[in-house]
Design a protein around this motif. Sequence first.
Motif, short mmCIF file in Angstrom:
data_model
loop_
_atom_site.label_atom_id
_atom_site.label_comp_id
_atom_site.label_asym_id
_atom_site.label_seq_id
_atom_site.Cartn_x
_atom_site.Cartn_y
_atom_site.Cartn_z
N ARG A 97 14.28 19.18 91.02
CA ARG A 97 14.37 19.57 89.61
C ARG A 97 12.98 19.85 89.01
O ARG A 97 12.87 20.46 87.96
N VAL A 144 21.60 15.44 85.86
CA VAL A 144 21.75 15.01 87.25
C VAL A 144 22.81 13.92 87.33
O VAL A 144 22.65 12.84 86.76
N GLU A 147 17.15 16.08 95.15
CA GLU A 147 17.56 15.91 93.76
C GLU A 147 17.19 14.50 93.28
O GLU A 147 17.09 13.58 94.09
#
Length: 382
Positions: free
Chosen positions: A221, A303, A99
């Motif tokens: 992502r 995020v 991430e």
Amino acid sequence: MTAAASLGEPVTARQIDPPEFRYADELDFLAAADEGPRPPGWRLTPRAVVTFVAGSGGVPVEGPDGKRVIEPKFVGERSLVERCVVTLAGERALLLVGEPGTAKSMLSELLSAAICGTSALAVQGTAGTSEDQLRYGWNYALLLAQGPSADSLTPSPILTAMATGAVARVEEITRCLPEVQDALVSLLSERRISVPELAGQDGAVAYAAPGFCLIATANLRDRGVSEMSAALKRRFNFEVVPPIADFDAEVALVTRQARAAVERGGAPFTVDEAVLETLVIAFRDLRTGQSAEGWEVERPSSVMSTAEAVAVAASLGLSAAYLPGPDPLSLLPGHLLGVVRKDDPADAARLLAYWDGALRRRAESGSRMWRQLWEHRDVLGD
């Protein structure tokens, strides 16, 4: 602008020191302390590289000039760092995935600095990255004046790393177009770059010197933006860099990084530790979709990374230093709102739902910090 800068004189102060400069003394110490076997071209032994990145666990390392405890620079599992080092020692390409905000780039910089002494041989992947940036280009003034020659060739950071046996880095590789990514397939297989324009001249083929390897990073992502081909994937060892699991470790990292950001400006960092703990708890709740108590939390699409938590903590510290007056805790809702609205404005409603759910339940239990946060609910709107 200072007079020195305006006159073109070198400026030695840096907003952010690359690890090879920031930890230069420590790297020199470790190079002298461990005389074990080194892979070709490596400045440190693999064991010393792991120690540099992951720390010595509080145990002093003995060197010719004394002992030193090596603090960890990367907060994560030591086994992950060990696997990365073993991959690079075998001259195999390494891909760090995870991430956004999980310190993939930091880890790649630390590994590069420890292995070859520089983290600067990097290409930033974007939709506009060209094949020339991965292979080579030309100085067109010299090209027109002299024709194709070694002097008119402009090597990419990867070609420079190949020639010197160093570590090259490609950030956000999946942001590059597939046809650009594919330029790496033959490079990583054959360990050479052909320059057809120099046929018959020295330098027509650039061979990788011992020690050359490549580290790439990719955000989960970005999956589907520019998928890597199966051929390119086979040439990498994949390592997933997860979010920080340990709460205390994340609080310590946020505190350390935010303090450094504020103190670089010559201001003291005065944000209370309890405020920072509250900040990290909120980020972890929203990141995982579950509170520490086990209550369900609606996750925003933005995020909620540790890197974002550091940015918010630094903003609170800068506000306290330069605009004293408001309690830093009272500023937290506004900063959280700014974070969650980055990707989807609808996430503001999710943050408000978190305020009306988990946060309110904590406030009702009598916790002072959460009661104060609840009182600033109006900042989030309705």
